[in-house]
Motif scaffolding. Sequence first.
Motif, mmCIF file in Angstrom:
data_model
loop_
_atom_site.group_PDB
_atom_site.id
_atom_site.type_symbol
_atom_site.label_atom_id
_atom_site.label_comp_id
_atom_site.label_asym_id
_atom_site.label_seq_id
_atom_site.Cartn_x
_atom_site.Cartn_y
_atom_site.Cartn_z
ATOM 1 N N GLU A 114 -16.254 0.031 7.657
ATOM 2 C CA GLU A 114 -16.828 1.008 7.096
ATOM 3 C C GLU A 114 -16.950 0.684 5.579
ATOM 4 N N ASN A 115 -17.547 -0.314 5.360
ATOM 5 C CA ASN A 115 -17.945 -0.937 4.119
ATOM 6 C C ASN A 115 -16.731 -1.061 3.045
ATOM 7 N N ASN A 116 -15.574 -1.188 3.597
ATOM 8 C CA ASN A 116 -14.312 -1.710 2.950
ATOM 9 C C ASN A 116 -13.918 -3.000 3.440
ATOM 10 N N HIS A 117 -13.635 -3.909 2.249
ATOM 11 C CA HIS A 117 -12.826 -5.183 2.434
ATOM 12 C C HIS A 117 -11.483 -5.111 2.673
ATOM 13 N N TYR A 118 -11.171 -5.458 3.771
ATOM 14 C CA TYR A 118 -9.666 -5.487 4.122
ATOM 15 C C TYR A 118 -9.204 -7.025 3.760
ATOM 16 N N PHE A 119 -8.104 -7.178 3.100
ATOM 17 C CA PHE A 119 -7.676 -8.373 2.820
ATOM 18 C C PHE A 119 -6.541 -8.726 3.667
ATOM 19 N N PRO A 120 -6.207 -10.131 4.020
ATOM 20 C CA PRO A 120 -5.033 -10.347 4.570
ATOM 21 C C PRO A 120 -3.923 -10.275 3.647
ATOM 22 N N ILE A 121 -2.813 -9.690 4.068
ATOM 23 C CA ILE A 121 -1.563 -9.227 3.284
ATOM 24 C C ILE A 121 -1.148 -10.518 2.495
ATOM 25 N N ASP A 122 -1.378 -11.754 3.072
ATOM 26 C CA ASP A 122 -0.792 -13.239 2.355
ATOM 27 C C ASP A 122 -1.686 -13.435 1.394
ATOM 28 N N SER A 123 -2.962 -12.753 1.370
ATOM 29 C CA SER A 123 -3.818 -13.130 0.125
ATOM 30 C C SER A 123 -3.539 -12.019 -1.099
ATOM 31 N N VAL A 124 -2.680 -10.984 -0.981
ATOM 32 C CA VAL A 124 -2.474 -10.209 -1.914
ATOM 33 C C VAL A 124 -1.308 -10.218 -2.711
ATOM 34 N N LYS A 125 -1.331 -10.117 -3.866
ATOM 35 C CA LYS A 125 -0.188 -10.339 -4.935
ATOM 36 C C LYS A 125 0.906 -8.959 -4.818
ATOM 37 N N VAL A 126 1.551 -9.240 -3.788
ATOM 38 C CA VAL A 126 2.389 -7.990 -3.503
ATOM 39 C C VAL A 126 3.327 -7.535 -4.707
ATOM 40 N N GLU A 127 3.548 -8.485 -5.777
ATOM 41 C CA GLU A 127 4.258 -7.882 -6.932
ATOM 42 C C GLU A 127 3.613 -6.681 -7.626
ATOM 43 N N TYR A 128 2.286 -6.554 -7.335
ATOM 44 C CA TYR A 128 1.562 -5.338 -7.935
ATOM 45 C C TYR A 128 1.803 -4.192 -6.974
ATOM 46 N N LEU A 129 2.142 -4.396 -5.794
ATOM 47 C CA LEU A 129 1.981 -3.224 -4.855
ATOM 48 C C LEU A 129 3.400 -2.496 -4.605
ATOM 49 N N LYS A 130 3.304 -1.122 -4.884
ATOM 50 C CA LYS A 130 4.398 -0.410 -4.678
ATOM 51 C C LYS A 130 4.355 0.592 -3.603
ATOM 52 N N PRO A 131 5.176 0.950 -2.596
ATOM 53 C CA PRO A 131 5.099 1.720 -1.467
ATOM 54 C C PRO A 131 4.925 3.101 -2.060
ATOM 55 N N SER A 132 3.963 3.867 -1.415
ATOM 56 C CA SER A 132 3.778 5.259 -1.726
ATOM 57 C C SER A 132 4.135 6.099 -0.369
ATOM 58 N N PRO A 133 4.722 7.492 -0.651
ATOM 59 C CA PRO A 133 4.771 8.198 0.388
ATOM 60 C C PRO A 133 3.550 8.833 1.133
ATOM 61 N N VAL A 134 2.495 8.468 0.660
ATOM 62 C CA VAL A 134 1.201 8.968 1.063
ATOM 63 C C VAL A 134 0.761 8.418 2.463
ATOM 64 N N HIS A 135 0.330 9.288 3.424
ATOM 65 C CA HIS A 135 -0.148 8.992 4.693
ATOM 66 C C HIS A 135 -1.533 9.766 5.021
ATOM 67 N N THR A 136 -2.469 9.162 5.754
ATOM 68 C CA THR A 136 -3.451 9.756 6.138
ATOM 69 C C THR A 136 -3.562 9.345 7.558
ATOM 70 N N THR A 137 -4.755 10.091 8.336
ATOM 71 C CA THR A 137 -4.954 9.622 9.707
ATOM 72 C C THR A 137 -6.251 9.534 9.774
ATOM 73 N N CYS A 138 -6.834 8.505 10.528
ATOM 74 C CA CYS A 138 -8.006 8.285 10.869
ATOM 75 C C CYS A 138 -8.420 8.181 12.394
ATOM 76 N N PRO A 139 -9.245 9.391 12.993
ATOM 77 C CA PRO A 139 -9.224 9.358 14.284
ATOM 78 C C PRO A 139 -9.420 8.132 15.155
ATOM 79 N N TRP A 140 -9.809 6.987 14.662
ATOM 80 C CA TRP A 140 -9.919 5.760 15.389
ATOM 81 C C TRP A 140 -9.179 4.647 14.954
ATOM 82 N N LYS A 141 -8.739 4.580 13.765
ATOM 83 C CA LYS A 141 -7.967 3.668 13.249
ATOM 84 C C LYS A 141 -6.372 3.999 13.270
#
Length: 93
Positions: free
Chosen positions: A20-47
Amino acid sequence: MKATWNNQVIAESNDTVVVENNHYFPIDSVKVEYLKPSPVHTTCPWKGLASYYSLDVDGMQNPDAAWYYPEPKPAAANITGYVAFWKGVKITE
């Protein structure tokens, strides 16, 4: 592909998956030190149920700027272990 925000490279990979026009990056290519878990969740009907990360880069926060599907539905199995970005994160080649 490269994901940048606040003048920092957040992720870089030659192995992104475009959905859907979004690039999904493999988690091992992401600098996880910049990521902080969020309590937010959404639902996609097919994903399925999406979880979010906020970015924390050099003292600047970007709430819920990354998302992923921890247990995607079968139609989206190819993005298991991948993270996508939005909210001002620039995706370039």
